[in-house]
Each structure stands twice: as structure tokens, then as C-alpha cells.
Design a protein around this motif. Structure first.
Motif, short mmCIF file in Angstrom:
data_model
loop_
_atom_site.label_atom_id
_atom_site.label_comp_id
_atom_site.label_asym_id
_atom_site.label_seq_id
_atom_site.Cartn_x
_atom_site.Cartn_y
_atom_site.Cartn_z
N THR A 1 0.84 -1.19 0.00
CA THR A 1 0.00 0.00 0.00
C THR A 1 0.87 1.24 0.00
N PHE B 1 -9.95 2.86 1.58
CA PHE B 1 -10.60 4.07 2.07
C PHE B 1 -11.47 3.74 3.29
N TYR C 1 -7.49 0.73 -4.06
CA TYR C 1 -7.60 1.98 -3.28
C TYR C 1 -8.30 1.65 -1.97
N VAL D 1 -11.90 -1.58 0.43
CA VAL D 1 -10.97 -1.56 -0.69
C VAL D 1 -11.75 -1.70 -2.00
N SER D 2 -11.45 -0.84 -2.95
CA SER D 2 -11.95 -0.97 -4.32
C SER D 2 -10.76 -1.24 -5.23
N PHE D 3 -10.98 -1.98 -6.32
CA PHE D 3 -9.85 -2.38 -7.14
C PHE D 3 -10.26 -2.59 -8.60
N SER E 1 -6.84 7.53 3.33
CA SER E 1 -6.99 6.69 2.14
C SER E 1 -5.66 6.57 1.41
N GLN E 2 -5.43 5.41 0.82
CA GLN E 2 -4.17 5.18 0.12
C GLN E 2 -4.34 4.19 -1.02
N GLY E 3 -3.43 4.26 -2.00
CA GLY E 3 -3.45 3.35 -3.13
C GLY E 3 -2.66 2.08 -2.82
N THR F 1 -15.20 -4.41 -5.11
CA THR F 1 -15.00 -3.77 -3.81
C THR F 1 -15.33 -4.76 -2.71
#
Length: 294
Positions: free
Chosen positions: A42, A265, A263, A242-244, A282-284, A220
């Protein structure tokens, strides 16, 4: 934001794999064993309001097997080991010492029963140990069981509902989830990207098969990680969504590769028994999944 190189394995949903085997046509080949190795990284995220930052890396290793016992019964098993690195910019968070590494050991078995061509019932007990390098794994046991019921339509599409009872470290909770494998069109499918377990419900993914070798997906899910950070029953729990987006490549009948851009969040870190909660920025994230089926 910094993102390190990553290497991660694909996460195959246990209940959907079992249902696929159990509903397979006579003579159809299935994989009795699969091995996965994974890593996910991450970006750096601020935790709390004191300027403390965290960057996470995770290795995952999984061994899975499944086989039909007869026309109605099937059994499966899964073993896993995870190594999570936590890179903090401070030696304390919310007044207590931070941790550098988490080790997690996982095991589960599953038993499925198919009374007819439409219904399937699955029982899956699970056990897990998760602790930091400042705590003993022997004090970090979690256990539970998942029960689900699935219905297969004449078209071959499947949908199911289930609930898990989890006696996690110093906390008891239930996890409802939906299991789905729905072929919307010849190329478009709705399914589950993860297994329901201690880390949360299965989530949903919409995927598009460009051809037999390449497919793409977006999805997600909610993720929860709880572990022991000190032997006097001090725990930490990270709860987040998490979404991807995913790109999948089936190299051959045995080997598959999946690349992810994600991502995280709505993250929160909870420390107990202090009952202290800190928001996680939030982070990638990036990931690359590798799985080999024998």
C-alpha cells in the motif's frame, strides 16, 4: 505517495470453488491442489492527527485442495501463512508502542452437501493465529465457522447466502455474506473476489472476459485485520474498504496471473483495551497474483 514493487497471489473464493467442483459434469477434470504466493503493498498513509504515517507490505502463501467424496459430498482444506510488515514513521501510536511485523497462520476445512441438482450446503470451520513480534502466537488464537446455502438455477448461475461466527482475539462477531457466480452475458460475470473469513465478507467483482486467456474486473470489499500486539491481551484491528481494478491472464491450464490496482478508504485503527480509534488516510495499492494448479 510511495508504492513499492509487489507480488501477490490470486484469492480464489473457497465456497465458489467447492460449488464448481460439486456441480461439475461427469468426466470433467478439476484441480485437486493449488499453490499460491502473494505480496501486496500500500501507499504511505497518515494515521491519526499526530502526523504518524504507515506503509504496509504483505506476503501471503496458500495451499488449497478439494475433492468429491461421492455424488453428494465434497471435502476441501486450506493452509496459509502471512507475513505483514508495518513501516511506521514514529515509535508510538495513541500512547503505545508501534509494531514492525505481524505473523499470521491460517487453516480451514470445508464440507459441502448437495441433496439435488439445485441446492448446496457448506460448512467451513476455520482457525487462525495472528500476533506481532512483541507478542506470543500461542495467545493469539481465533476460531470460527461459516455456514452457507447456495442455489443453482437451470442456467448454471448460482447465488447463496451465509453467515460466519468468529471468536476472534478478545472479540466475538458474526459476518454475513453473499456468494454469487452469475454469468450475465457470454463475457460479463458477477462473482466474489475474496473468501469470507476473519478478514471480512467476500465482496463483489464484475468481470469481463475478452477471450479465454484475458479478463478484466472491478470490485469492492470490506477488509478487517485483527491481531495481538502484546501478551497482556492488547489487540489492534484495522478496518477498511478496498476498491480495485484487475487484469487477469491465464498463461495455460495450470498457471494464472492477476494484476491489481487498488484503493483503500474509510480506514480505522482500533487499539484495545484502551478502546482508542484512529482514522487511516486513504491510500493506493498495487498487487500481482500468481497461482499454480496441479
Amino acid at each position: 505517495m510511495q508504492i513499492k514493487p509487489i507480488l501477490m497471489t490470486s484469492m480464489v473464493v473457497s465456497t465458489m470453488a467447492l460449488s464448481s467442483y460439486a456441480y461439475a459434469k461427469p468426466g470433467k477434470q478439476y484441480s485437486p491442489l493449488s499453490v499460491s504466493v502473494s505480496r501486496i503493498a500500500t501507499g504511505t498513509a497518515e494515521v491519526g492527527e499526530q502526523g504518524n504515517e504507515l506503509q504496509r507490505d504483505q506476503w501471503m502463501f496458500d495451499l488449497k485442495t478439494g475433492m468429491p467424496l461421492n455424488k453428494q459430498w465434497m471435502i476441501g482444506a486450506k493452509l496459509g501463512y502471512d507475513n505483514l510488515d508495518y513501516d511506521w514513521t514514529s515509535t508510538s501510536i495513541a500512547g503505545r508502542q508501534t509494531w514492525d511485523k505481524i505473523e499470521r497462520y491460517r487453516a480451514s476445512v470445508s464440507l459441502s452437501y448437495r441433496p439435488d441438482d439445485h441446492w448446496m450446503f457448506i460448512l467451513a470451520p476455520k482457525i487462525q493465529y495472528a500476533a506481532s513480534d512483541n507478542a506470543s502466537l500461542s495467545n493469539a488464537q481465533s476460531y470460527g465457522a461459516f455456514l452457507s446455502a447456495m442455489y443453482r438455477f437451470g442456467s448454471g448461475n448460482m447465488i447463496g447466502f451465509g453467515v460466519g461466527y468468529l471468536n476472534d482475539i478478545d472479540e466475538v462477531r458474526t459476518v454475513p455474506f453473499i456468494a454469487v457466480n452469475w454469468q450475465i452475458t457470454d463475457k460479463l460475470k458477477l462473482g466474489n473476489p475474496f473468501s469470507a473469513g476473519f478478514s471480512g465478507p467476500a465482496g463483489l467483482e464484475l468481470s469481463y472476459a475478452m477471450n479465454p486467456d484475458w479478463d478484466f474486473g472491478v470490485g469492492t470489499s470490506k477488509r478487517t485485520n485483527r491481531f495481538l500486539i502484546a501478551d497482556d491481551e492488547e489487540t489492534a484491528e484495522i478496518d477498511e474498504w478496498v476498491s480495485f481494478a484487475r487484469v487477469g491472464w491465464k498463461v495455460n491450464s495450470s498457471f494464472s496471473v492477476n494484476g491489481y490496482a487498488g484503493y483503500f478508504f474509510n480506514g480505522e485503527l482500533e487499539l484495545n483495551p484502551q478502546n482508542s480509534k484512529e482514522e487511516i488516510e486513504s491510500q493506493g495499492a498495487l498487487a500481482l497474483d500468481l497461482t499454480y494448479k496441479f
